[in-house]
Scaffold this active site. Structure first.
Site, PDB file in Angstrom:
ATOM      1  N   GLY A  62       0.826  -1.208   0.000  1.00 24.58           N
ATOM      2  CA  GLY A  62       0.000   0.000   0.000  1.00 24.58           C
ATOM      3  C   GLY A  62       0.856   1.252   0.000  1.00 24.58           C
ATOM      4  O   GLY A  62       1.615   1.506  -0.939  1.00 24.58           O
ATOM      5  N   GLU A  80     -10.007  -6.995  -0.641  1.00 23.87           N
ATOM      6  CA  GLU A  80     -10.194  -7.194  -2.078  1.00 23.87           C
ATOM      7  C   GLU A  80     -11.680  -7.387  -2.379  1.00 23.87           C
ATOM      8  O   GLU A  80     -12.457  -7.715  -1.472  1.00 23.87           O
ATOM      9  CB  GLU A  80      -9.433  -8.448  -2.529  1.00 23.87           C
ATOM     10  CG  GLU A  80      -7.939  -8.361  -2.345  1.00 23.87           C
ATOM     11  CD  GLU A  80      -7.318  -7.203  -3.100  1.00 23.87           C
ATOM     12  OE1 GLU A  80      -7.408  -7.159  -4.325  1.00 23.87           O
ATOM     13  OE2 GLU A  80      -6.753  -6.309  -2.438  1.00 23.87           O
ATOM     14  N   LYS A 134       2.078 -10.506  -3.798  1.00 19.02           N
ATOM     15  CA  LYS A 134       3.009  -9.454  -3.372  1.00 19.02           C
ATOM     16  C   LYS A 134       4.409 -10.019  -3.095  1.00 19.02           C
ATOM     17  O   LYS A 134       5.409  -9.410  -3.487  1.00 19.02           O
ATOM     18  CB  LYS A 134       2.457  -8.751  -2.132  1.00 19.02           C
ATOM     19  CG  LYS A 134       1.210  -7.907  -2.447  1.00 19.02           C
ATOM     20  CD  LYS A 134       0.516  -7.457  -1.179  1.00 19.02           C
ATOM     21  CE  LYS A 134      -0.674  -6.562  -1.438  1.00 19.02           C
ATOM     22  NZ  LYS A 134      -1.516  -6.374  -0.252  1.00 19.02           N
TER      23      LYS A 134
HETATM   24  N1  HSE Z   1      -6.580  -6.184   0.164  1.00 23.21           N
HETATM   25  C1  HSE Z   1      -5.266  -5.672   0.248  1.00 23.21           C
HETATM   26  C2  HSE Z   1      -4.832  -5.719   1.709  1.00 23.21           C
HETATM   27  C3  HSE Z   1      -5.230  -4.275  -0.271  1.00 23.21           C
HETATM   28  O1  HSE Z   1      -5.684  -5.922   2.573  1.00 23.21           O
HETATM   29  O2  HSE Z   1      -3.647  -5.606   1.978  1.00 23.21           O
HETATM   30  C4  HSE Z   1      -3.852  -3.719  -0.487  1.00 23.21           C
HETATM   31  O3  HSE Z   1      -3.136  -4.448  -1.449  1.00 23.21           O
END
Ligand code: HSE
Length: 402
Positions: free
Chosen positions: A129, A185, A200
């Site tokens: 993020g 998501e 990730k």
């Molecule tokens: N759904 C993801 C999270 C959003 O909760 O980290 C950020 O990539």
């Protein structure tokens, strides 16, 4: 003035517009020119929105406009994001994205395409993020041979685990709160089952090795089997439960996984709570360091996208080198990874558990009198699995990070 197009006016896309507007003066100074949103691509209309007049429904309007130099892809998913991204890069427009699925699937190919067309494919917002992770890895740590990247890479699951542990909240309520806050998501299974963290760590592992790490080959386990009493056992051991995404390189190669772990309270990762993420890096020269911040949410993620837009504006017509070759790396066999495990077993299985695992110190909880738990010696995944399968009274296990 650089003209920007935003693809997808959802949580992150609308955040990008907000960040560009709120911080326009300082962004203009830092970029060397003003950045202005010329188009927003979305299937929907947004009557009443201050940017309603910039909404278009046809990507070719953006691709054919020579004034647009940077495209923010905040649509998510593979298609049509992949096609739109390729076309934008082929038209010499840089693309900045938060789309980890696309980066994990096609990062190397899209970077190569950007190089070919003297533009950039930047993806800071795809991991962690609002935490700067990609740029530190590619720039500040470029002199390092990175031996390990481990982290808490999903805000939703970290939020759920924190609420369960600290407030005794149940899983469904905590998930609902994470969804309401815009962290989760579209399909929260991607968070809860570890798929999001898997993509990730695949991106980070690819940058660590300089080659393609196929996310489908990463062992992935989510948090859906974590029960309230797991937190009680963890507390007894002075540990917390965290969903860790890890990539470690050693003499046998590079191993990657996503799974819940018991983490010692003294570990810097243990204090990472709520929606915060952290990325722990071990380099052969710098030693250990950790990057920490908000791992999900509209404005933190949008801020990372806009930082990439500024970088594109500063490097107009120039490709910023990023070493991620389109050659697949073979990961080392996860079955040979070694850990200690916290194992929960039904009460009647004590004698057989001792036969299989040797003597152990038994942990019991007043709230779970029909079972007990113990900690194993370090053993390989394959050996542990075989022992668990031979123990009918086996309830569950969590790995311990040593
Ligand atoms: N759904 C993801 C999270 C959003 O909760 O980290 C950020 O990539």
């Amino acid at each position: 003035m650089a003209k920007v197009a935003v693809l997808g006016y959802g949580t992150v896309g609308s955040g990008v517009v907000e960040v560009l507007e709120n911080n326009s003066a300082l962004i203009a100074k830092r970029a060397g020119e003003a950045l202005c949103v010329k188009y927003i691509l979305d299937l929907r209309d947004f009557p009443g929105d201050p940017y309603a007049d910039r909404v278009v429904h046809d990507i070719s309007v953006i691709l054919e406009d020579p004034e647009v130099s940077v495209v923010c892809e905040t649509m998510g998913g593979n298609e049509p994001a992949f096609t739109f991204t390729k076309k934008a890069l082929q038209a010499g427009k840089s693309v900045c994205t938060s789309n980890k699925e696309l980066v994990a699937n096609h990062g190397a190919e899209l970077i190569a395409l950007a190089r070919e067309h003297d533009c950039n494919y930047l993806f800071e917002a795809s991991v962690g993020g609002g935490i700067p992770v990609i740029r530190p890895l590619c720039n500040a740590l470029t002199a390092e041979s990175v031996e390990e990247i481990s982290g808490i890479l999903n805000g939703t699951t970290n939020y759920i685990l924190t609420k369960m542990e600290k407030e005794g909240m149940d899983f469904a309520d905590a998930l609902k709160q994470a969804q309401d806050a815009g962290y989760a998501e579209k399909n929260p299974e991607a968070d809860v089952e570890g798929y999001d963290a898997c993509r990730k760590i695949a991106i980070l592992a690819s940058l660590m090795t300089g080659k393609n790490v196929d996310y489908q080959e990463i062992y992935t386990e989510g948090i859906s089997r974590i029960a309230p009493c797991d937190f009680a056992y963890a507390r007894r051991l002075g540990k917390r439960i965290k969903l860790l995404a890890t990539c470690r390189a050693d003499a046998e190669g590079c191993r990657a996984s996503v799974a819940p772990f018991l983490v010692g309270e003294e570990s810097p990762l243990a204090g990472v709570n709520d929606v915060f993420n952290a990325v722990f890096v071990r380099g052969n020269m710098v030693g250990e360091l950790m990057l920490y911040g908000k791992g999900a949410g509209k404005l933190p993620t949008a801020s990372a996208v806009v930082a990439d837009v500024v970088d594109c504006a500063k490097h107009a017509g120039k490709h910023i080198i990023c070493l991620w070759e389109n050659e697949k790396i073979q990961l080392a066999d996860f079955d040979q990874s070694r850990s200690r495990f916290l194992v929960r077993v039904k009460k009647s299985g004590e004698a057989q558990a001792k036969e299989l695992f040797g003597d152990f110190e038994k942990l019991t909880l007043e709230e779970a009198l029909e079972e007990f738990a113990f900690v194993t010696e370090k053993m390989s995944e394959a050996e542990a699995r075989q022992k668990f399968e031979s123990l009918p009274e086996f309830v569950s296990r969590i790995r311990i990070r040593d």
